[in-house]
Write a protein that holds these residues in place. Structure first.
Motif, mmCIF file in Angstrom:
data_model
loop_
_atom_site.group_PDB
_atom_site.id
_atom_site.type_symbol
_atom_site.label_atom_id
_atom_site.label_comp_id
_atom_site.label_asym_id
_atom_site.label_seq_id
_atom_site.Cartn_x
_atom_site.Cartn_y
_atom_site.Cartn_z
ATOM 1 N N TYR A 195 5.517 8.096 4.149
ATOM 2 C CA TYR A 195 4.088 7.511 3.833
ATOM 3 C C TYR A 195 3.563 6.182 2.355
ATOM 4 C CZ TYR A 195 3.264 11.142 6.793
ATOM 5 O OH TYR A 195 3.010 12.360 8.180
ATOM 6 N N ASN A 196 5.189 6.182 2.160
ATOM 7 C CA ASN A 196 4.513 5.702 0.737
ATOM 8 C C ASN A 196 3.837 5.773 -0.638
ATOM 9 O OD1 ASN A 196 6.963 2.855 1.873
ATOM 10 N ND2 ASN A 196 5.213 2.753 2.536
ATOM 11 N N VAL A 197 3.662 7.918 -0.792
ATOM 12 C CA VAL A 197 2.805 7.261 -1.282
ATOM 13 C C VAL A 197 3.899 7.736 -2.754
ATOM 14 C CG1 VAL A 197 1.503 9.219 -2.453
ATOM 15 C CG2 VAL A 197 1.266 8.310 0.487
ATOM 16 N N GLU A 252 7.517 0.991 -6.863
ATOM 17 C CA GLU A 252 8.362 1.357 -5.395
ATOM 18 C C GLU A 252 9.532 2.142 -6.200
ATOM 19 O OE1 GLU A 252 9.465 -1.049 -2.537
ATOM 20 O OE2 GLU A 252 7.702 -1.495 -3.736
ATOM 21 N N TRP A 299 3.262 7.573 -6.010
ATOM 22 C CA TRP A 299 2.734 8.117 -7.274
ATOM 23 C C TRP A 299 2.758 9.810 -6.927
ATOM 24 C CZ3 TRP A 299 -0.414 12.595 -5.036
ATOM 25 C CH2 TRP A 299 -1.168 12.017 -4.466
ATOM 26 N N VAL A 300 3.386 10.467 -6.032
ATOM 27 C CA VAL A 300 3.545 11.854 -5.771
ATOM 28 C C VAL A 300 4.778 12.297 -6.680
ATOM 29 C CG1 VAL A 300 5.418 11.697 -3.693
ATOM 30 C CG2 VAL A 300 3.959 13.790 -4.116
ATOM 31 N N LEU A 332 7.980 12.216 1.862
ATOM 32 C CA LEU A 332 6.149 11.203 1.607
ATOM 33 C C LEU A 332 6.386 10.010 0.803
ATOM 34 C CD1 LEU A 332 4.022 14.048 -0.558
ATOM 35 C CD2 LEU A 332 4.525 13.072 2.246
ATOM 36 N N MET A 333 7.466 9.761 0.537
ATOM 37 C CA MET A 333 7.637 8.535 -0.155
ATOM 38 C C MET A 333 8.369 7.315 0.547
ATOM 39 S SD MET A 333 8.755 8.512 -4.243
ATOM 40 C CE MET A 333 9.370 9.535 -4.548
#
Length: 305
Positions: free
Chosen positions: A179-181, A118, A183-184, A175-176
């Motif tokens: 969208y909590n992505v 995270e 791994w991007v 994006l993080m």
């Protein structure tokens, strides 16, 4: 022996180049420090990788700055060419460092992709925005010089890849954030590293060719031989060497076998004609010719010294 010189930079332009490099160095030191702190606090690998890349830019810009200053020093008894190759050496070192850093980033990205963490997206967004502004200004400062100088181009490429990397990190931060992505972050790091390998390899190859005295890609030695051999009184041109001292100076040295035992004054006239041909058709601005008549030596075009 006469030589023709072609110089593309005025004295004031050289001063401007040095000033622009210094400003870029200061900007990148500030960006690097901010990104290291932000990367450690946020846990973002892409931000740390961008900081590492920025740190490499600081080093490369410092190398470029001193190479630019060295290249202006005059020739001497101990250094008859001066430091004209300093900027080519700087370009080679910068390109090599770019590729090493890229390979390190690839391994780090793969490892982090297997263990996503995270990340504090807010810090990533703020610091990548600051980096975009700083790198964007640095790119504008060096854009003009990058078109005519390999050393400046190496520094410019470092900076423009930093700019692109910072834009990618900003996109990843958004994006993080929304969208909590997470791994991007690793995917962006991997993409940035691959791009660094591509641009670094091209510059490494071109600077290596000059350092190793390769014949420039734009010059065909056989065409030179055909044109010179067609001139009156010339039996053959052989033992030919063509190389670049730096981006501004292309040299040719060769032996010329004459049909008759001409006088020195006549050779001077023929030499001037050959110099004009080589400069206009091939961009060769330093010519050294050894006149011969009846000499029993190797008449091959290329002779290993």
């Amino acid at each position: 022996m006469t030589h023709k010189h072609a110089h593309n930079h005025s004295h004031s332009h050289q001063k401007l180049t040095g000033r622009n490099l210094l400003l870029s160095i200061l900007l990148n030191i500030i960006i690097t420090a901010a990104q290291v702190i932000g990367g450690l606090v946020s846990g973002s690998l892409s931000l740390l990788s961008d900081a590492l890349h920025n740190f490499s830019d600081v080093l490369s810009l410092i190398v470029s700055y001193f190479a630019n200053r060295l290249a202006k020093k005059e020739a001497s008894i101990k250094r008859t060419f001066g430091f004209k190759r300093a900027e080519i050496m700087a370009a080679f070192i910068n390109a090599a460092s770019l590729m090493v850093i890229a390979i390190i980033l690839i391994f780090e990205a793969i490892e982090r992709l297997q263990n996503p963490q995270e990340i504090s997206a807010q810090i990533v967004i703020i610091l990548s925005g600051i980096a975009i502004l700083g790198n964007g200004l640095s790119v504008l400062l060096l854009k003009r010089d990058s078109k005519v100088n390999m050393n400046m181009r190496s520094a410019y490429l470092h900076l423009i890849t930093d700019l692109m990397a910072s834009v990618a990190v900003l996109a990843g931060g958004l994006l993080m954030r929304f969208y909590n992505v997470f791994w991007v972050d690793s995917v962006l790091t991997f993409a940035i590293a691959i791009y660094l390998v591509i641009v670094g390899y091209d510059l490494l190859k071109r600077s290596f060719r000059i350092l190793m005295l390769y014949t420039p890609d734009t010059i065909e030695v056989k065409n030179i031989v055909t044109i010179i051999n067609a001139l009156p009184k010339i039996k053959s041109i052989h033992h030919v060497h063509v190389w670049q001292l730096n981006e501004e100076e292309t040299h040719l040295e060769a032996h010329i076998d004459f049909e008759t035992n001409i006088q020195v004054s006549e050779f001077g006239t023929i030499l001037s004609e050959i110099e004009d041909i080589l400069h206009k058709k091939f961009g060769i601005n330093h010519v050294t010719l050894q006149p011969e008549f009846g000499k029993k030596d190797n008449k091959d075009i290329i002779v290993q010294d």
